[in-house]
Design an enzyme around this catalytic site. Structure first.
Site, PDB file in Angstrom:
ATOM      1  N   HIS A 158      -9.379   5.503   1.099  1.00  0.00           N
ATOM      2  CA  HIS A 158     -10.228   4.427   0.550  1.00  0.00           C
ATOM      3  C   HIS A 158     -11.689   4.781   0.848  1.00  0.00           C
ATOM      4  O   HIS A 158     -12.195   4.529   1.936  1.00  0.00           O
ATOM      5  CB  HIS A 158      -9.852   3.091   1.190  1.00  0.00           C
ATOM      6  CG  HIS A 158     -10.413   1.890   0.469  1.00  0.00           C
ATOM      7  ND1 HIS A 158     -11.451   1.973  -0.436  1.00  0.00           N
ATOM      8  CD2 HIS A 158     -10.068   0.572   0.523  1.00  0.00           C
ATOM      9  CE1 HIS A 158     -11.719   0.755  -0.910  1.00  0.00           C
ATOM     10  NE2 HIS A 158     -10.891  -0.107  -0.342  1.00  0.00           N
ATOM     11  N   HIS A 193     -16.017   0.763  -2.508  1.00  0.00           N
ATOM     12  CA  HIS A 193     -16.266  -0.678  -2.347  1.00  0.00           C
ATOM     13  C   HIS A 193     -17.063  -1.072  -1.103  1.00  0.00           C
ATOM     14  O   HIS A 193     -17.028  -2.229  -0.702  1.00  0.00           O
ATOM     15  CB  HIS A 193     -14.933  -1.456  -2.351  1.00  0.00           C
ATOM     16  CG  HIS A 193     -14.073  -1.177  -3.543  1.00  0.00           C
ATOM     17  ND1 HIS A 193     -12.794  -1.650  -3.687  1.00  0.00           N
ATOM     18  CD2 HIS A 193     -14.304  -0.461  -4.671  1.00  0.00           C
ATOM     19  CE1 HIS A 193     -12.272  -1.240  -4.830  1.00  0.00           C
ATOM     20  NE2 HIS A 193     -13.178  -0.509  -5.449  1.00  0.00           N
ATOM     21  N   TYR A 207     -16.663   0.073   2.114  1.00  0.00           N
ATOM     22  CA  TYR A 207     -15.994   0.197   3.421  1.00  0.00           C
ATOM     23  C   TYR A 207     -16.453   1.491   4.104  1.00  0.00           C
ATOM     24  O   TYR A 207     -17.334   2.185   3.591  1.00  0.00           O
ATOM     25  CB  TYR A 207     -14.473   0.109   3.237  1.00  0.00           C
ATOM     26  CG  TYR A 207     -14.049  -1.258   2.735  1.00  0.00           C
ATOM     27  CD1 TYR A 207     -14.084  -2.369   3.581  1.00  0.00           C
ATOM     28  CD2 TYR A 207     -13.679  -1.460   1.413  1.00  0.00           C
ATOM     29  CE1 TYR A 207     -13.737  -3.638   3.121  1.00  0.00           C
ATOM     30  CE2 TYR A 207     -13.327  -2.722   0.940  1.00  0.00           C
ATOM     31  CZ  TYR A 207     -13.361  -3.812   1.802  1.00  0.00           C
ATOM     32  OH  TYR A 207     -13.031  -5.060   1.349  1.00  0.00           O
TER      33      TYR A 207
HETATM   34  C1  LIG Z   1      -5.781  -9.208  -4.418  1.00  0.00           C
HETATM   35  C2  LIG Z   1      -6.529  -7.924  -4.511  1.00  0.00           C
HETATM   36  C3  LIG Z   1      -6.612  -7.097  -3.399  1.00  0.00           C
HETATM   37  C4  LIG Z   1      -7.280  -5.877  -3.481  1.00  0.00           C
HETATM   38  N1  LIG Z   1      -7.253  -5.010  -2.389  1.00  0.00           N
HETATM   39  C5  LIG Z   1      -7.738  -3.756  -2.516  1.00  0.00           C
HETATM   40  C6  LIG Z   1      -7.500  -2.779  -1.507  1.00  0.00           C
HETATM   41  O1  LIG Z   1      -6.819  -3.010  -0.491  1.00  0.00           O
HETATM   42  N2  LIG Z   1      -8.036  -1.552  -1.683  1.00  0.00           N
HETATM   43  C7  LIG Z   1      -8.794  -1.238  -2.790  1.00  0.00           C
HETATM   44  O2  LIG Z   1      -9.260  -0.109  -2.908  1.00  0.00           O
HETATM   45  N3  LIG Z   1      -8.986  -2.143  -3.776  1.00  0.00           N
HETATM   46  C8  LIG Z   1      -8.454  -3.369  -3.680  1.00  0.00           C
HETATM   47  N4  LIG Z   1      -8.556  -4.242  -4.731  1.00  0.00           N
HETATM   48  C9  LIG Z   1      -9.172  -3.802  -6.010  1.00  0.00           C
HETATM   49  C10 LIG Z   1      -8.072  -3.294  -6.964  1.00  0.00           C
HETATM   50  O3  LIG Z   1      -7.499  -2.094  -6.495  1.00  0.00           O
HETATM   51  C11 LIG Z   1      -8.626  -3.019  -8.369  1.00  0.00           C
HETATM   52  O4  LIG Z   1      -9.603  -2.018  -8.306  1.00  0.00           O
HETATM   53  C12 LIG Z   1      -9.215  -4.271  -8.996  1.00  0.00           C
HETATM   54  O5  LIG Z   1      -8.340  -5.375  -8.864  1.00  0.00           O
HETATM   55  C13 LIG Z   1      -9.516  -4.046 -10.482  1.00  0.00           C
HETATM   56  O6  LIG Z   1      -8.327  -3.872 -11.187  1.00  0.00           O
HETATM   57  P1  LIG Z   1      -7.765  -5.084 -12.133  1.00  0.00           P
HETATM   58  O7  LIG Z   1      -8.949  -5.516 -12.930  1.00  0.00           O
HETATM   59  O8  LIG Z   1      -6.690  -4.427 -12.947  1.00  0.00           O
HETATM   60  O9  LIG Z   1      -7.282  -6.163 -11.229  1.00  0.00           O
HETATM   61  C14 LIG Z   1      -7.918  -5.492  -4.678  1.00  0.00           C
HETATM   62  C15 LIG Z   1      -7.864  -6.351  -5.781  1.00  0.00           C
HETATM   63  C16 LIG Z   1      -7.157  -7.531  -5.730  1.00  0.00           C
HETATM   64  C17 LIG Z   1      -7.074  -8.405  -6.949  1.00  0.00           C
END
Ligand SMILES: Cc1cc2nc3c(=O)[nH]c(=O)nc-3n(C[C@H](O)[C@H](O)[C@H](O)COP(=O)(O)O)c2cc1C
Length: 370
Positions: free
Chosen positions: A173, A176, A178
């Protein structure tokens, strides 16, 4: 009326091989923190949750972020650990369930650095390159060499565990805002030593993490790096303003041994630089020659942070733009986030041309692990 197979979507169902990894299609589950692992241990419900997405036809599952064995890796409650006998046994069960349903799986290795826990505050062992959480907020001392080395070792240890447990590769990761991204970003990395100073210097920490991981896993074990321009601390932030800067940023990471770049956007269709429709995954593939994965609001009309911030419903949208970009081989894989939470069989449904039957997303869906 739905047909058995919608030929328009065939491009999503072509196999892909990356080193030892053979994927049956181009659809990945995006990493999503679900906070359903009490004590950091992913239990049978977590394994069943991932298994359902495997049964629903996802080619590659990337797990929620899971903490590397470092005391400052994170303190959000119920986030799974990637260390300790019980947590690793829980992950082994997840791998077995996903494999028995015919999919492949990577853990997402996570260190939050100086992103505060929900409700504010930092864990006593929290670290960041310059001790800065966001612009103007100095919360601790800059990391010393020994701190840097201990985090790098933690990623290496987690990587060795991933291969030993039977995972098919791993994702770092690096997105974002981190820890890894705190090194990439000039707002949180003010260092003037080898780990900072300029764009290439700011990649050095990640380069050393990648090298350490590569030294702990076999040569054919794929290593994916997730990165993003945007940060949770600033949606408008950019690591690279031009293709030339992006190339300088990616070159050391590619040389260190990244096999797949996961390029995180909130809306996959947004062009990365003026004068071209290529998105971040498109540019990254063009500049590195490596396989890339896109992500962001696929089949949904609202980006994910808006979904967190409001109880609005993100409605279902079409998939033509995605298919056209895949036909042009702009990128190789697509990750689906929220839509897979509400539609575990997303891949099977899309293959049948049943996009109109997909359920929209609303944040209440996060309450349960189904
Ligand atoms: C509930 C939730 C938890 C997420 N947790 C992470 C995470 O642990 N690591 C990460 O890199 N992105 C995380 N994301 C971002 C998602 O991986 C993804 O990039 C984002 O939801 C956009 O995709 P979508 O529009 O299809 O939902 C999270 C998103 C959601 C909705």
């Amino acid at each position: 009326m739905t047909t058995l197979v919608d030929n328009r979507t065939a491009v999503l169902f072509k196999p892909l091989t990356i080193k030892n990894l053979s994927l049956s299609n181009r659809i990945a589950m995006a990493p999503m923190t679900r906070s359903k692992s009490p004590g950091g241990i992913p239990g049978p419900e977590v394994a069943a949750y991932y298994r359902r997405r495997a049964e629903g036809g996802v080619g590659l599952i990337i797990t929620e972020g899971t903490y590397v064995p470092h005391p400052g890796a994170g303190s959000y409650p119920d986030v799974p650990h990637f260390y300790g006998e019980e947590s690793l046994a829980g992950w082994k069960r997840v791998v077995e369930e996903v494999h028995s349903a015919g999919s492949k799986i990577f853990p997402q290795l996570w260190h939050v650095g100086l992103v505060p826990a929900p409700g504010g505050g930092f864990n006593a062992h929290a670290v960041g390159p310059s001790g800065i959480a966001k612009a103007g907020e100095q919360v601790t001392a800059p990391m010393e060499q020994k701190d840097i080395e201990s985090v790098i070792r933690a990623f290496g240890e987690a990587a060795a565990s991933a291969e030993r447990l039977g995972f098919d590769g791993l994702e770092i990761h690096g997105a974002h805002g981190y820890l890894v991204d705190q090194f990439f970003w000039d707002v949180t990395n003010r260092r003037t030593d080898n780990y900072g100073d300029d764009l290439v210097g700011r990649t050095r920490f990640a380069v050393e993490v990648i090298r350490e991981i590569r030294s702990k896993v076999s040569r054919h074990f794929p290593v994916c790096l997730r990165f993003s321009q945007w940060k949770l601390q600033d949606y408008k932030a950019r690591l690279a303003q031009t293709p030339a800067e992006l190339e300088r940023f990616l070159e050391p990471l590619t040389a260190a041994g990244v096999d797949l770049f996961h390029c995180s956007q909130r809306r996959f269709w947004e062009p990365e630089f003026e004068g071209s429709s290529l998105n971040l995954a498109g540019w990254t593939k063009k500049l590195t020659g490596k396989p890339t994965m896109t992500v962001g609001s696929v089949t949904l009309d609202q980006e994910f942070l808006k979904s967190f911030g409001s109880s609005d419903t993100a409605a279902v949208t079409g998939i033509d733009d995605l298919l056209e970009r895949m036909e042009r081989e702009e990128f190789d894989l697509v990750a689906i986030g929220r839509s897979l939470i509400v539609n575990p069989a997303w891949a099977v449904m899309v293959q049948r041309g049943a996009i109109n039957d997909l359920l929209p997303f609303q944040r209440d869906a996060l309450g349960q692990l189904v």
